[in-house]
Design an enzyme around this catalytic site. Structure first.
Site, PDB file in Angstrom:
ATOM      1  N   CYS A  74     -20.250  50.079  11.749  1.00 11.40           N
ATOM      2  CA  CYS A  74     -21.300  49.252  12.367  1.00 11.40           C
ATOM      3  C   CYS A  74     -22.413  48.886  11.385  1.00 11.40           C
ATOM      4  O   CYS A  74     -22.797  47.717  11.267  1.00 11.40           O
ATOM      5  CB  CYS A  74     -21.851  49.940  13.618  1.00 11.40           C
ATOM      6  SG  CYS A  74     -22.827  51.435  13.325  1.00 11.40           S
ATOM      7  N   HIS A  85     -25.746  53.498  16.445  1.00 10.98           N
ATOM      8  CA  HIS A  85     -24.975  52.256  16.449  1.00 10.98           C
ATOM      9  C   HIS A  85     -25.915  51.071  16.279  1.00 10.98           C
ATOM     10  O   HIS A  85     -27.077  51.114  16.706  1.00 10.98           O
ATOM     11  CB  HIS A  85     -24.195  52.112  17.759  1.00 10.98           C
ATOM     12  CG  HIS A  85     -23.215  50.982  17.742  1.00 10.98           C
ATOM     13  ND1 HIS A  85     -22.105  50.968  16.929  1.00 10.98           N
ATOM     14  CD2 HIS A  85     -23.184  49.812  18.426  1.00 10.98           C
ATOM     15  CE1 HIS A  85     -21.429  49.851  17.122  1.00 10.98           C
ATOM     16  NE2 HIS A  85     -22.079  49.127  18.012  1.00 10.98           N
ATOM     17  N   HIS A 144     -20.745  43.019  16.618  1.00 17.89           N
ATOM     18  CA  HIS A 144     -20.812  44.375  16.048  1.00 17.89           C
ATOM     19  C   HIS A 144     -19.413  44.903  15.744  1.00 17.89           C
ATOM     20  O   HIS A 144     -18.403  44.349  16.200  1.00 17.89           O
ATOM     21  CB  HIS A 144     -21.531  45.330  17.011  1.00 17.89           C
ATOM     22  CG  HIS A 144     -20.766  45.633  18.268  1.00 17.89           C
ATOM     23  ND1 HIS A 144     -20.918  46.805  18.975  1.00 17.89           N
ATOM     24  CD2 HIS A 144     -19.828  44.917  18.965  1.00 17.89           C
ATOM     25  CE1 HIS A 144     -20.120  46.798  20.037  1.00 17.89           C
ATOM     26  NE2 HIS A 144     -19.459  45.677  20.058  1.00 17.89           N
TER      27      HIS A 144
END
Length: 353
Positions: free
Chosen positions: A268, A316, A328
Site C-alpha cells: 500500500c 494502510h 490502493h
C-alpha cells in the site's frame, strides 16, 4: 486371599483403567482435531481476508522501521569512515614519535657534561645542546598529539559500537515482523488448503477476474481514459495531484507484494510512494510515516490526490480519487484496485507536496 495380594490386584486393575482412559482421551482429542469442521467458501474467504490484513499490518510495521534502519546504517557508515581517517592520523603521529625516538637514541650514549668537556668547540656544542632541548620538546609535543588522536579514535570506536548495536536491534525487530507477516500468510494458506479443489479454483478465478477488470480501467499512456473505464470516478485533479493519480491508476491490476514499490507489484505505501514520486514528491515507504508527510486535512476537505489512512494505529494508505473512492493496493492476495473510501476504518488524511 491375603490383604497384600488383594491390594496388588486392585493396583494393577486401577493402572489398567487409568492407562485405558488416557489412551481414550488422546484418541478423543485427536479425533476432535481431525473433525475440525471445514469452513464454507464464504467463511474461508473471510478468514483468509482477515489473516491477509493482519499480514499487511505486520508488513507496514516492518516498513515503518525502514527509515530508522536507513538512518542508522548511514550513521554507522559515517562513523566507520571517521574511524579509518582517525586511525590514519594516529598511525602518522606514531611514525613521527618513532623517528624522534631513533634520533634521540643516537645522541644519548654519554652525558651532556661529558660531551661538553670532550668537545673541541664548546660554543658549537652549546648551540647543539639548545637544539637537543628543542628536539625533546618536539617529542613531548608528538606524544601529546598522539594521546589526543588516540582518545578521539577510542571515542569514535565506542560510538560506532553503540550505533551498530542499535542498528542490529532494529533489524532484529523488523525480522520478527517479517516472520509474523509470513506466519499470517501461512495460516491463510492452511485455510485455503481445507477447501476443495473446485473451491480453491473458484477463488483463484475470482481474484484473476478482479485483476483483469482493474487492468482494463488503466488510463492510456497520455493520461486519457480508455473506453472500458465507465466505472471510474471523474477525477477533477490538476498539477502534481493529477500526475500522482494517473501514475497510481496506471498500476491497476498489479499484484500486492510486501515491500514492493514497482514497477509490477506494490504494497500500500509502496504504491503511494511510487505515484507521488512520479509527481516529484518524495515519500517514505511507510503508511505511518506518510501520515506525517503532508498537510493534515479533514475528511470533509478531501481532494483528489490526498493520501487517506486507515485503521488505528495506521496500517494502510490509499490515494483519494473523489466521489468517495480511492485507489490502493489492498492486501496480500489482491491487486491494485479502486475501492470505496469507507471500505476500511478511516483514520486521517494528508495533502502531499
Amino acid at each position: 486371599m491375603s490383604i497384600g495380594r488383594i491390594n496388588r490386584t486392585r493396583g494393577i486393575a486401577l493402572a489398567a483403567i487409568t492407562s485405558t482412559a488416557v489412551v481414550a482421551g488422546v484418541i478423543f482429542i485427536q479425533g476432535a482435531a481431525d473433525a475440525d469442521p471445514k469452513p464454507t467458501l464464504e467463511q474461508a474467504k473471510q478468514q483468509i481476508a482477515t489473516l491477509q490484513h493482519q499480514a499487511e499490518e505486520a508488513g507496514e510495521s516492518a516498513n515503518d522501521l525502514r527509515g530508522q534502519i536507513t538512518a542508522s546504517s548511514a550513521r554507522v557508515k559515517a562513523l566507520q569512515a571517521g574511524i579509518a581517517k582517525q586511525q590514519a592520523q594516529v598511525d602518522s603521529v606514531k611514525r613521527q614519535i618513532g623517528s624522534l625516538a631513533v634520533a634521540g637514541y643516537q645522541t644519548s650514549g654519554i652525558s651532556t657534561t661529558a660531551q661538553l668537556l670532550l668537545s673541541s668547540n664548546p660554543d658549537q656544542f652549546l648551540s647543539q645542546a639548545s637544539t637537543a632541548q628543542a628536539f625533546a620538546g618536539q617529542q613531548n609535543s608528538a606524544l601529546r598529539r598522539y594521546q589526543v588522536a588516540q582518545g578521539k579514535l577510542t571515542d569514535l570506536q565506542a560510538s560506532a559500537q553503540t550505533e551498530l548495536a542499535a542498528l542490529q536491534a532494529v533489524q532484529a525487530k523488523q525480522d520478527a515482523l517479517k516472520a509474523q507477516l509470513q506466519s499470517k500468510l501461512d495460516a491463510a494458506q492452511k485455510v485455503l488448503d481445507k477447501l476443495s479443489d473446485a473451491e480453491r479454483k473458484r477463488i483463484e478465478e475470482e481474484n484473476a477476474k478482479e485483476a483483469e477488470e482493474a487492468r482494463k480501467q488503466r488510463p492510456t499512456r497520455d493520461g486519457d481514459r480508455t473506453g472500458d473505464d465507465k466505472n471510474l470516478p471523474n477525477v477533477p485533479a490538476s498539477g502534481r495531484a493529477k500526475i500522482a493519480i494517473n501514475a497510481a491508476l496506471s498500476q491497476l491490476g498489479d499484484s500486492y507484494v510486501w515491500g514492493a514499490a514497482g514497477p509490477n507489484s506494490y504494497d500500500c505505501s509502496g504504491l503511494t510512494m511510487y505515484a507521488w514520486g512520479k509527481a516529484g514528491v518524495s515519500l517514505s515507504h511507510s503508511s505511518k510515516a506518510q501520515a506525517g508527510e503532508g498537510r493534515r486535512v479533514s475528511k470533509s476537505e478531501l481532494m483528489p490526490g490526498d493520501l487517506v489512512f486507515f485503521f488505528s494505529p495506521i496500517s494502510h494508505v490509499g490515494i483519494y480519487l473523489g466521489n468517495g473512492r480511492i485507489v490502493h493496493a489492498p492486501r496480500p492476495g489482491k491487486s491494485v484496485e479502486i475501492a470505496p473510501l469507507d471500505e476500511n476504518p478511516y483514520n486521517t488524511a494528508v495533502r502531499p507536496g
